[in-house]
Design an enzyme around this catalytic site. Structure first.
Site, PDB file in Angstrom:
ATOM      1  N   ASP A 210       1.973  55.817 -74.723  1.00 10.52           N
ATOM      2  CA  ASP A 210       0.906  56.269 -73.997  1.00 10.52           C
ATOM      3  C   ASP A 210      -0.305  56.221 -75.029  1.00 10.52           C
ATOM      4  O   ASP A 210      -0.695  57.284 -75.476  1.00 10.52           O
ATOM      5  CB  ASP A 210       1.111  56.698 -72.286  1.00 10.52           C
ATOM      6  CG  ASP A 210       0.267  56.580 -71.619  1.00 10.52           C
ATOM      7  OD1 ASP A 210      -0.821  55.857 -72.247  1.00 10.52           O
ATOM      8  OD2 ASP A 210       0.297  57.613 -70.516  1.00 10.52           O
ATOM      9  N   GLU A 262      -2.285  51.885 -64.830  1.00 13.19           N
ATOM     10  CA  GLU A 262      -1.925  53.330 -62.986  1.00 13.19           C
ATOM     11  C   GLU A 262      -3.346  54.188 -63.344  1.00 13.19           C
ATOM     12  O   GLU A 262      -3.155  54.515 -62.016  1.00 13.19           O
ATOM     13  CB  GLU A 262      -1.765  54.479 -64.415  1.00 13.19           C
ATOM     14  CG  GLU A 262      -1.924  55.334 -65.553  1.00 13.19           C
ATOM     15  CD  GLU A 262      -1.518  56.419 -65.977  1.00 13.19           C
ATOM     16  OE1 GLU A 262      -0.136  56.008 -66.428  1.00 13.19           O
ATOM     17  OE2 GLU A 262      -1.765  57.392 -66.390  1.00 13.19           O
ATOM     18  N   ARG A 283       0.679  48.340 -64.742  1.00 11.44           N
ATOM     19  CA  ARG A 283       1.275  50.238 -64.109  1.00 11.44           C
ATOM     20  C   ARG A 283       0.403  50.560 -63.003  1.00 11.44           C
ATOM     21  O   ARG A 283       0.204  51.525 -63.030  1.00 11.44           O
ATOM     22  CB  ARG A 283       0.093  50.315 -65.164  1.00 11.44           C
ATOM     23  CG  ARG A 283       0.507  50.401 -66.741  1.00 11.44           C
ATOM     24  CD  ARG A 283       1.557  50.855 -67.243  1.00 11.44           C
ATOM     25  NE  ARG A 283       1.882  52.780 -66.653  1.00 11.44           N
ATOM     26  CZ  ARG A 283       2.883  53.537 -66.942  1.00 11.44           C
ATOM     27  NH1 ARG A 283       3.772  52.627 -66.616  1.00 11.44           N
ATOM     28  NH2 ARG A 283       2.619  54.407 -66.286  1.00 11.44           N
ATOM     29  N   GLU A 339       8.673  53.371 -64.526  1.00  4.72           N
ATOM     30  CA  GLU A 339       8.331  54.680 -65.639  1.00  4.72           C
ATOM     31  C   GLU A 339       9.449  55.932 -64.367  1.00  4.72           C
ATOM     32  O   GLU A 339       8.922  55.754 -63.013  1.00  4.72           O
ATOM     33  CB  GLU A 339       6.759  54.585 -65.488  1.00  4.72           C
ATOM     34  CG  GLU A 339       6.706  56.684 -66.091  1.00  4.72           C
ATOM     35  CD  GLU A 339       5.185  56.878 -65.943  1.00  4.72           C
ATOM     36  OE1 GLU A 339       4.695  56.093 -65.179  1.00  4.72           O
ATOM     37  OE2 GLU A 339       5.617  57.736 -66.825  1.00  4.72           O
ATOM     38  N   TRP A 402      -9.454  61.945 -71.364  1.00  5.45           N
ATOM     39  CA  TRP A 402      -8.391  62.724 -71.370  1.00  5.45           C
ATOM     40  C   TRP A 402      -7.151  61.345 -71.384  1.00  5.45           C
ATOM     41  O   TRP A 402      -6.977  61.256 -70.512  1.00  5.45           O
ATOM     42  CB  TRP A 402      -8.072  63.861 -70.548  1.00  5.45           C
ATOM     43  CG  TRP A 402      -6.660  64.774 -69.967  1.00  5.45           C
ATOM     44  CD1 TRP A 402      -5.732  65.506 -70.883  1.00  5.45           C
ATOM     45  CD2 TRP A 402      -5.323  64.206 -69.304  1.00  5.45           C
ATOM     46  NE1 TRP A 402      -5.053  65.741 -71.163  1.00  5.45           N
ATOM     47  CE2 TRP A 402      -4.593  65.477 -69.516  1.00  5.45           C
ATOM     48  CE3 TRP A 402      -5.430  63.374 -68.161  1.00  5.45           C
ATOM     49  CZ2 TRP A 402      -3.302  64.724 -69.009  1.00  5.45           C
ATOM     50  CZ3 TRP A 402      -4.358  63.041 -67.394  1.00  5.45           C
ATOM     51  CH2 TRP A 402      -3.214  64.238 -68.077  1.00  5.45           C
TER      52      TRP A 402
END
Ligand code: GCO
Ligand code: MG
Length: 402
Positions: A210, A262, A283, A339, A402
């Site tokens: 990732d 995501e 995702r 995941e 981040w």
């Protein structure tokens, strides 16, 4: 059948979860996850004040109509708060329908396309040796696919590395903590990490990584190329995806498969990525993507372009989302991988569930509906606590992704 009442259960067994419970006049109830990490109460209040009053008296079987009512009816479209709220209602309605028809949700989605849902888990370490050790331990537990992250020398508190021997958990109680980032050090380091992991673990284990949105497209292209000898299952979130075109550049330079989404909350966040085949795995997941109803349409669209699902499944997605994702993954034809970042024992006690892990695969179980419950008395012992995801700064202090 009519929706008689609905309420939110906000609890914090080790971390925050927002759970919607919709109760019908026949006594059947359904659960939906509404957790948005670090912004939990925004979704809880959106549901309580703006959505739940509109649901009372409706037929819970009319899932598509209720989805459209909440999406189009709000006038203001998309956004993580809105879409997580809609997703929670949607999940709860699928749960109710499954229970009412006495069948697991996967049967309502077309039935089993496979026997089990391939999952990957997280391995991490402060340095390469620890990371290799962690990958090997997870492989010994039976995982067939493992994500590897490691501390980067010269960069304190790298992404994905746990603090003080605890399992990795992205959110922290209190105000946001700060972590550091150096693209240069990271790019030089990651190929060494995968060289060590691949050599230690052999050719068969699926390896994932990732990047967490931290590179520019050309930097990501360099990383993808450098990782080709280690044939990763995927390189995740190589660059932020607001500009979907950015992925074209990465694609032109590397055959390392790419997963992203995501943080997406709408099919439209992924539309260009899919139809141009700039990604391999989507995702976006049930809770942040508008629910099972929305994701089924996105997955079917993706199937036409040979893009597969690889749903987000970190600990901030509650066991209700995990169950929904497993029913979904068992059913859709273009499932890729799911995941699996296991919840704490306490979280599992608050959310008793039918799903299980065995030898690299997860199974949603055959309980009617989603097969997850909530122990409200236990949940009440762990009230909400403010928590945030960290922020990141470059070594010179500039705020970065981040
Ligand atoms: C992952 C993720 C998470 C996220 C977290 C944010 O791939 O599992 O990137 O670790 O950072 O879910 O809430
Ligand atoms: Mg990620």
């Amino acid at each position: 059948m009519k929706i008689e009442s609905a309420k939110l259960i906000v609890c914090s067994p080790d971390r925050n979860f927002v759970t919607l419970k919709i109760v019908t006049d026949e006594g059947i109830y359904g659960l939906g996850d509404a957790t948005l990490n670090g912004r939990e109460l925004a979704v809880a209040w959106y549901l309580t004040e703006h959505v739940l009053p509109c649901l009372i008296g409706r037929d819970p079987f009319q899932i598509e109509d209720i989805w459209q009512y909440l999406y189009r009816g709000a006038y203001w479209r998309r956004g993580p708060v809105t879409m997580s709220a809609i997703a929670a209602v949607d999940m709860a309605l699928w749960d109710i329908k499954g229970k009412a028809l006495n069948t697991p949700v996967y049967n309502l989605l077309g039935g089993k396309s496979r026997e089990g849902v391939l999952v990957y888990t997280h391995a991490n370490g402060a340095d390469i040796a620890e990371a290799v050790d962690s990958v090997q331990r997870h492989a010994a537990e039976g995982y067939l696919a493992v994500r590897a992250q490691s501390g980067v020398p010269g960069v304190a508190s790298s992404y994905g590395v746990p603090k003080s021997g605890k399992p990795y958990e992205p959110a922290e109680r209190g105000l946001p903590s700060e972590s550091l980032w150096s693209t240069e050090k990271y790019l030089n380091f990651v190929p060494k990490l995968f060289d060590a992991v691949r050599n230690a673990c052999g050719e068969d284990l699926h390896l994932l990584h990732d990047v967490h949105h931290r590179l520019t497209p050309i930097e990501a292209a360099r990383l993808g190329k450098a990782l080709e000898p280690y044939h990763l299952f995927w390189m995740e979130d190589p660059t932020p995806a607001e500009n979907q075109d950015a992925f074209r550049l990465i694609r032109e330079h590397t055959v390392t498969p790419i997963a992203t989404g995501e943080v997406f909350n709408s099919f439209w966040d992924a539309h260009d990525l899919i139809r141009n085949q700039w990604i391999d795995y989507l995702r976006m997941t049930i809770v942040h993507g508008g629910g099972i109803t929305a994701l089924k349409k996105a997955a079917d669209f993706a199937a036409v372009y040979q893009v597969r699902t690889g749903f987000h499944g970190a600990t901030d997605l509650s066991p209700v989302t995990m169950a929904a994702a497993l029913h979904f993954g068992l059913a859709v034809h273009n499932f890729g991988i799911q995941e699996h970042m296991p919840h704490t024992k306490l979280t599992d006690e608050v959310f008793p569930h039918a799903y299980s892990f065995n030898a690299g695969y997860m199974y949603p179980g055959d309980a009617p509906g989603l097969g997850v419950d909530i122990d409200e008395a236990l949940a009440a012992k762990y009230p909400y606590q403010r928590a945030y995801l960290p922020i990141a700064r470059k070594l010179d202090g500039t705020l970065t992704d981040w």
